[in-house]
Structure formats: structure tokens, C-alpha cells
Motif scaffolding. Structure first.
Motif, PDB file in Angstrom:
ATOM      1  N   LEU A 277      42.017  32.557  45.562  1.00  0.00           N
ATOM      2  CA  LEU A 277      41.113  33.020  44.511  1.00  0.00           C
ATOM      3  C   LEU A 277      41.658  32.577  43.156  1.00  0.00           C
ATOM      4  O   LEU A 277      42.860  32.391  42.982  1.00  0.00           O
ATOM      5  N   SER A 280      41.856  35.179  37.653  1.00  0.00           N
ATOM      6  CA  SER A 280      41.081  36.359  37.247  1.00  0.00           C
ATOM      7  C   SER A 280      40.497  37.081  38.452  1.00  0.00           C
ATOM      8  O   SER A 280      40.498  38.323  38.517  1.00  0.00           O
ATOM      9  N   SER A 281      40.029  36.320  39.430  1.00  0.00           N
ATOM     10  CA  SER A 281      39.483  36.931  40.645  1.00  0.00           C
ATOM     11  C   SER A 281      40.592  37.601  41.454  1.00  0.00           C
ATOM     12  O   SER A 281      40.374  38.645  42.084  1.00  0.00           O
ATOM     13  N   SER A 282      41.787  37.006  41.417  1.00  0.00           N
ATOM     14  CA  SER A 282      42.924  37.594  42.128  1.00  0.00           C
ATOM     15  C   SER A 282      43.293  38.940  41.523  1.00  0.00           C
ATOM     16  O   SER A 282      43.619  39.894  42.239  1.00  0.00           O
ATOM     17  N   ARG A 284      41.287  41.025  39.987  1.00  0.00           N
ATOM     18  CA  ARG A 284      40.284  42.005  40.422  1.00  0.00           C
ATOM     19  C   ARG A 284      40.490  42.389  41.888  1.00  0.00           C
ATOM     20  O   ARG A 284      40.313  43.548  42.267  1.00  0.00           O
ATOM     21  N   PHE A 285      40.888  41.422  42.693  1.00  0.00           N
ATOM     22  CA  PHE A 285      41.123  41.685  44.116  1.00  0.00           C
ATOM     23  C   PHE A 285      42.302  42.638  44.300  1.00  0.00           C
ATOM     24  O   PHE A 285      42.238  43.589  45.090  1.00  0.00           O
TER      25      PHE A 285
END
Length: 293
Positions: A277, A280-282, A284-285
Motif C-alpha cells: 500500500l 498514506s494508505s498504510s 490508515r491501514f
């Protein structure tokens, strides 16, 4: 007393010395020259050349340039990488680092010493959070879980040393850290729910540092070349500049020092990165898993 020094008179071989020596050996063999030719260029003995190629002695910059000239290497970029590696090796040998006061780090001394002078570390982890990003409670739970020490005082000293390592992420010239974490790292319950939740919160905090990049590779990424083992690539100049790679096993830490090994693991890291990811997506994850903890 100096006479009682167990290391007195011993030849010290370092990872960086072997990496540099191996590269110079490769260059000499490509040219079809013998060690006697290198010895003449350095006005030194064949024995010294042999020690250089085995990584047993530090190298001066003029000697590096002399051998490059002898071997027909005139590319200043290549020579610059060799000079950077030679300097890093000299710094490594001269350093009387803080880590020497921690006998619990014996198996990690070489890695911690290199980490202290590195410019960038790229690490791929399958089962646990990298040491540079661990909380004290998480590190303590790992140390107790792996059973390396029975004495709780030794465990606490190990945790103290691990926390000291994290100073490399701050300061005027902070270490650049790129951590690729398999989703299993975030879901493996280490030390109980409270410890794990705090560890995930700490991960979220450090991802805000400009020199720290964290990427999560989710289960949904499927099969990829990094499934067989974790590894860490240590750089001392720009990425790819004669990196060394460390792979952990149950009994020891294996150093991969050839250009081929460094290039292979660099390519594997890049392939895993493309499956991970975005930063930024990491973040959130990680936060979503923290809320589940």
C-alpha cells in the motif's frame, strides 16, 4: 593491561572491509592481474594485498584510487562509491560505540555498528516490527518470547540497548528508514492487546517523521518473492552504492556481501514495494488494525 587484551594481535575482519575487498578482487580478476601487480602499485607486500581483499585491513583513499587506476577503472562515480565504502569501513573500525557496553548485543554488534554509520536502511519484515520502530514493551515481550535470556536483568539491558538504537532516527543527519511490513506483523499479538495497541500507536507516530517511510503489504497482495525470508539492506551512500544485506536465521545473522546479492535483494525489495500500500494508505491501514486491537 594491554598484555591481557584478548584481541591484541588479532586480525579484524569487518563486513564493510570484506565488501570493499571483494569488489577490488573482482576488478583485479577481470583484468587478469595478480596480487603481485597490486602490491607493486601500492608499494606494499603481497600479504597486505591479500589482507585487503579479505577485508582484514582498512584502506586509505590513495590506495583505493591507485588500485582503480591499475584496474582501468576511471569512472568517478564507481570510484566514489568505493571511497565511500572505504571511509565507512575506517569509521567502523575506529568507533568505540555505545553498543560495546551491552554484552546482550553480542550477536548484533556488527549490525548495530553499521546501522550507526549507515545513511539508509531498507528492511522487509514478515513477523515483527523492526527494532528501530519498537516500543520498549514490545521489545521486552519479544525478548522474553524468544527465550534468549533467562535473567530478567539481561532482558531489561537488551531493551535499553534497543531503545538507544532509535536515536539514529533523530539528530542533524537522521537515518533514512524504509520499512516494508507484512500485514502479519501488525496482527501478530506480541505481549498482549495493550502492548500491541501501544506498538501500533507508536508506528503511527513515527510515520510522521520525514525520514521514515512505512509500507504495509496486505494479505491480499498474494504470492510474491519476499515470502521466503525477511532481510535488511544497509546503505552507506546513495541507495545501491555497494550495499550489504543481512538475513536472519534461527542461529545466526548471515551477511550477503556480493554485488550480485545486493542487486538481487534490491530488485526483490522493489517488487514487494509495488505490491504494498502507499505510505498514506498504510497509515490508515495500521490505524484500522489499532482500532480493532
Amino acid at each position: 593491561m594491554a598484555g591481557n587484551d584478548p584481541n591484541r594481535g588479532k586480525t579484524i575482519t569487518t563486513v564493510l572491509g570484506r565488501r570493499l575487498g571483494g569488489e577490488l578482487l573482482r576488478m583485479r580478476e577481470v583484468c587478469g592481474l595478480r596480487q603481485t601487480h597490486a602490491a607493486e602499485a601500492l608499494t606494499a607486500s603481497v600479504t597486505k594485498v591479500a589482507k585487503i581483499e579479505r577485508g582484514q585491513v582498512p584502506m586509505r583513499d590513495p590506495d583505493v584510487r591507485a588500485l582503480c587506476h591499475l584496474y582501468g577503472e576511471n569512472d568517478e562515480v564507481v570510484i566514489g562509491k568505493l571511497l565511500a565504502l572505504a571511509k565507512a569501513d575506517r569509521d567502523r573500525r575506529k568507533a568505540k560505540g555505545w553498543w560495546n557496553q551491552y554484552p546482550q548485543l553480542t550477536a548484533q554488534i556488527e549490525y548495530v555498528a553499521l546501522e550507526d554509520i549507515a545513511t539508509e536502511i531498507r528492511t522487509w519484515q514478515l513477523t515483527f516490527v523492526p527494532g528501530l520502530l519498537q516500543t520498549a514493551d514490545y521489545a521486552r515481550a519479544l525478548a522474553v518470547g524468544n527465550g534468549a535470556w533467562q535473567d530478567l536483568d539481561e532482558v531489561e539491558t537488551f531493551v535499553e540497548a534497543r531503545m538507544a538504537r532509535q536515536a539514529r532516527l533523530a539528530g542533524e543527519r537522521p537515518l533514512q528508514l524504509w520499512a516494508l511490513l507484512h500485514e502479519g506483523v501488525l496482527r501478530q499479538l506480541v505481549g498482549g492487546r495493550d502492548v500491541m495497541r501501544a506498538q501500533l500507536e507508536h508506528l503511527l507516530e513515527v510515520t510522521s517523521l520525514p525520514n521514515v517511510r512505512v509500507q504495509v503489504v496486505p494479505f491480499m497482495a498474494g504470492a510474491h518473492p519476499g515470502m521466503t525470508c525477511a532481510f535488511t539492506a544497509v546503505s552507506f551512500a546513495e541507495p545501491g552504492a555497494l550495499d550489504v544485506v543481512q538475513v536472519d536465521t534461527l542461529s545466526t545473522k548471515v551477511w550477503l556481501e556480493s554485488e550480485t546479492d545486493a542487486a538481487h535483494h534490491g530488485a526483490v525489495f522493489d517488487r514487494i514495494t509495488r505490491l504494498g500500500l502507499a505510505h498514506s494508505s498504510s497509515v490508515r491501514f495500521i490505524d484500522s488494525i489499532r482500532k480493532e486491537a
